[in-house]
Enzyme design. Structure first.
Site, mmCIF file in Angstrom:
data_model
loop_
_atom_site.group_PDB
_atom_site.id
_atom_site.type_symbol
_atom_site.label_atom_id
_atom_site.label_comp_id
_atom_site.label_asym_id
_atom_site.label_seq_id
_atom_site.Cartn_x
_atom_site.Cartn_y
_atom_site.Cartn_z
ATOM 1 N N LYS A 13 0.832 -1.218 0.000
ATOM 2 C CA LYS A 13 0.000 0.000 0.000
ATOM 3 C C LYS A 13 0.863 1.264 0.000
ATOM 4 O O LYS A 13 0.625 2.185 -0.764
ATOM 5 C CB LYS A 13 -0.920 0.049 1.241
ATOM 6 C CG LYS A 13 -1.907 -1.085 1.361
ATOM 7 C CD LYS A 13 -2.861 -0.878 2.523
ATOM 8 C CE LYS A 13 -2.204 -0.865 3.901
ATOM 9 N NZ LYS A 13 -1.569 -2.129 4.284
ATOM 10 N N ARG A 88 -9.360 0.805 9.174
ATOM 11 C CA ARG A 88 -8.790 -0.484 9.541
ATOM 12 C C ARG A 88 -9.789 -1.384 10.250
ATOM 13 O O ARG A 88 -9.470 -2.497 10.628
ATOM 14 C CB ARG A 88 -7.621 -0.240 10.476
ATOM 15 C CG ARG A 88 -6.358 -0.875 9.879
ATOM 16 C CD ARG A 88 -5.274 -0.725 10.099
ATOM 17 N NE ARG A 88 -4.026 -1.250 10.161
ATOM 18 C CZ ARG A 88 -2.969 -0.639 9.666
ATOM 19 N NH1 ARG A 88 -3.083 0.488 9.026
ATOM 20 N NH2 ARG A 88 -1.796 -1.164 9.811
ATOM 21 N N ARG A 127 11.648 -5.411 3.958
ATOM 22 C CA ARG A 127 11.470 -3.986 4.294
ATOM 23 C C ARG A 127 12.299 -3.631 5.528
ATOM 24 O O ARG A 127 12.928 -2.576 5.584
ATOM 25 C CB ARG A 127 9.990 -3.666 4.528
ATOM 26 C CG ARG A 127 9.750 -2.211 4.926
ATOM 27 C CD ARG A 127 8.297 -1.817 4.825
ATOM 28 N NE ARG A 127 7.511 -2.360 5.921
ATOM 29 C CZ ARG A 127 6.169 -2.311 5.964
ATOM 30 N NH1 ARG A 127 5.494 -1.800 4.966
ATOM 31 N NH2 ARG A 127 5.526 -2.804 6.994
ATOM 32 N N ARG A 135 11.299 0.460 11.698
ATOM 33 C CA ARG A 135 9.985 0.214 12.303
ATOM 34 C C ARG A 135 10.079 -0.893 13.327
ATOM 35 O O ARG A 135 10.460 -2.017 13.023
ATOM 36 C CB ARG A 135 8.981 -0.178 11.214
ATOM 37 C CG ARG A 135 8.458 0.986 10.435
ATOM 38 C CD ARG A 135 7.423 0.538 9.446
ATOM 39 N NE ARG A 135 6.264 -0.085 10.079
ATOM 40 C CZ ARG A 135 5.107 -0.248 9.466
ATOM 41 N NH1 ARG A 135 4.942 0.163 8.234
ATOM 42 N NH2 ARG A 135 4.095 -0.814 10.101
ATOM 43 N N ARG A 146 -0.107 -8.668 13.790
ATOM 44 C CA ARG A 146 -0.684 -7.713 12.826
ATOM 45 C C ARG A 146 -1.565 -8.454 11.819
ATOM 46 O O ARG A 146 -2.612 -7.952 11.409
ATOM 47 C CB ARG A 146 0.432 -6.940 12.106
ATOM 48 C CG ARG A 146 1.096 -5.912 13.021
ATOM 49 C CD ARG A 146 2.438 -5.442 12.508
ATOM 50 N NE ARG A 146 2.352 -4.662 11.296
ATOM 51 C CZ ARG A 146 3.384 -4.445 10.480
ATOM 52 N NH1 ARG A 146 4.569 -4.962 10.752
ATOM 53 N NH2 ARG A 146 3.240 -3.712 9.424
HETATM 54 P P1 AMP Z 1 0.936 0.732 9.158
HETATM 55 O O1 AMP Z 1 2.109 1.631 8.924
HETATM 56 O O2 AMP Z 1 -0.265 1.117 8.333
HETATM 57 O O3 AMP Z 1 1.279 -0.725 9.020
HETATM 58 O O4 AMP Z 1 0.488 0.959 10.675
HETATM 59 C C1 AMP Z 1 1.371 0.686 11.754
HETATM 60 C C2 AMP Z 1 0.584 0.567 13.051
HETATM 61 O O5 AMP Z 1 -0.079 1.816 13.331
HETATM 62 C C3 AMP Z 1 -0.534 -0.469 13.048
HETATM 63 O O6 AMP Z 1 -0.064 -1.777 13.311
HETATM 64 C C4 AMP Z 1 -1.429 0.072 14.161
HETATM 65 O O7 AMP Z 1 -0.879 -0.173 15.433
HETATM 66 C C5 AMP Z 1 -1.348 1.560 13.931
HETATM 67 N N1 AMP Z 1 -2.393 2.022 12.980
HETATM 68 C C6 AMP Z 1 -2.200 2.523 11.723
HETATM 69 N N2 AMP Z 1 -3.370 2.860 11.152
HETATM 70 C C7 AMP Z 1 -4.325 2.561 12.067
HETATM 71 C C8 AMP Z 1 -5.744 2.662 12.065
HETATM 72 N N3 AMP Z 1 -6.424 3.129 10.997
HETATM 73 N N4 AMP Z 1 -6.412 2.274 13.185
HETATM 74 C C9 AMP Z 1 -5.754 1.820 14.264
HETATM 75 N N5 AMP Z 1 -4.432 1.675 14.326
HETATM 76 C C10 AMP Z 1 -3.707 2.043 13.237
#
Ligand code: AMP
Length: 192
Positions: A13, A88, A127, A135, A146
């Site tokens: 994404k 999400r 990554r 990260r 996740r």
């Molecule tokens: P990502 O970079 O999109 O993989 O997001 C990393 C982490 O941020 C996720 O594993 C969640 O802990 C948190 N996170 C990101 N977007 C959301 C969302 N829309 N709702 C809740 N937690 C989020």
């Protein structure tokens, strides 16, 4: 163009959203990046969400919906944006519907990048290596959670948009360029 990108962690994404920024001038709204920035800045929200992110759980709907509502108000979003990592769960999708209704925003496309789960661990490990472990949640243990969170809470978001007729799917197992081509074809068709 207002676009939502869906897909599991490691689907691509962020990579595809970045290409839409570079090639089409859209604004990328990555909730994960916004939260990581909050953690890095040591803000009250950052302190609140750090452990949740490190575990791979979802931060509360209240926090994330407030962040998105404020961000969508910014002038740079007026011409379009790509939501990457939001919504999400179905509650967030409903909140987004209400927010869009309130602001008379029409969503143009919802695109899910589908990927075989077996491919995700190696992508996340790649990554992590490429970003020098930037990260804290890019590792095998946290990925497992996740993915569990994705299956339970986020996969139903695709069903939600399938029911409204908005959902389009692209094959995320193809090369990055081929995925971009599939996305471009959907966007070009929705512009016409
Ligand atoms: P990502 O970079 O999109 O993989 O997001 C990393 C982490 O941020 C996720 O594993 C969640 O802990 C948190 N996170 C990101 N977007 C959301 C969302 N829309 N709702 C809740 N937690 C989020």
């Amino acid at each position: 163009m207002k676009l939502i990108l869906l897909g599991p962690p490691g689907a691509g994404k962020g990579t595809q959203a970045q290409r839409l920024v570079d090639e089409r001038g859209y604004v990328q709204l990555s909730t994960g990046e916004m939260l990581r920035a909050a953690v890095a800045s040591g803000s009250p929200v950052g302190l609140q969400v750090k452990d949740v992110i490190d575990r791979g759980d979802l931060v509360s709907n209240e926090i994330i919906c407030d962040i998105i509502a404020a961000r969508i108000e910014s002038p740079d979003c007026a011409n379009g944006f790509v939501l990457d990592g939001f919504p999400r769960n179905v509650a967030q999708a409903r909140t987004l519907d209400d927010l869009f209704k309130e602001k008379s925003i029409m969503i143009d496309a919802v695109i899910e990048i589908t990927v075989d789960e077996g491919a995700l661990l190696s992508r996340i490990e790649k990554r992590a290596a490429e970003t020098g472990g930037e990260r804290s949640d890019d590792n095998a243990d946290v990925l497992e959670n996740r993915l569990a969170v994705y299956r339970e809470h986020t996969a139903p978001v695709s069903d939600y948009y399938a029911k409204t007729g908005a959902l389009r799917q692209v094959d995320g197992m193809r090369t990055i360029d081929e995925v971009t081509e599939q996305i471009n074809a959907i966007l070009d068709a929705s512009i016409k």
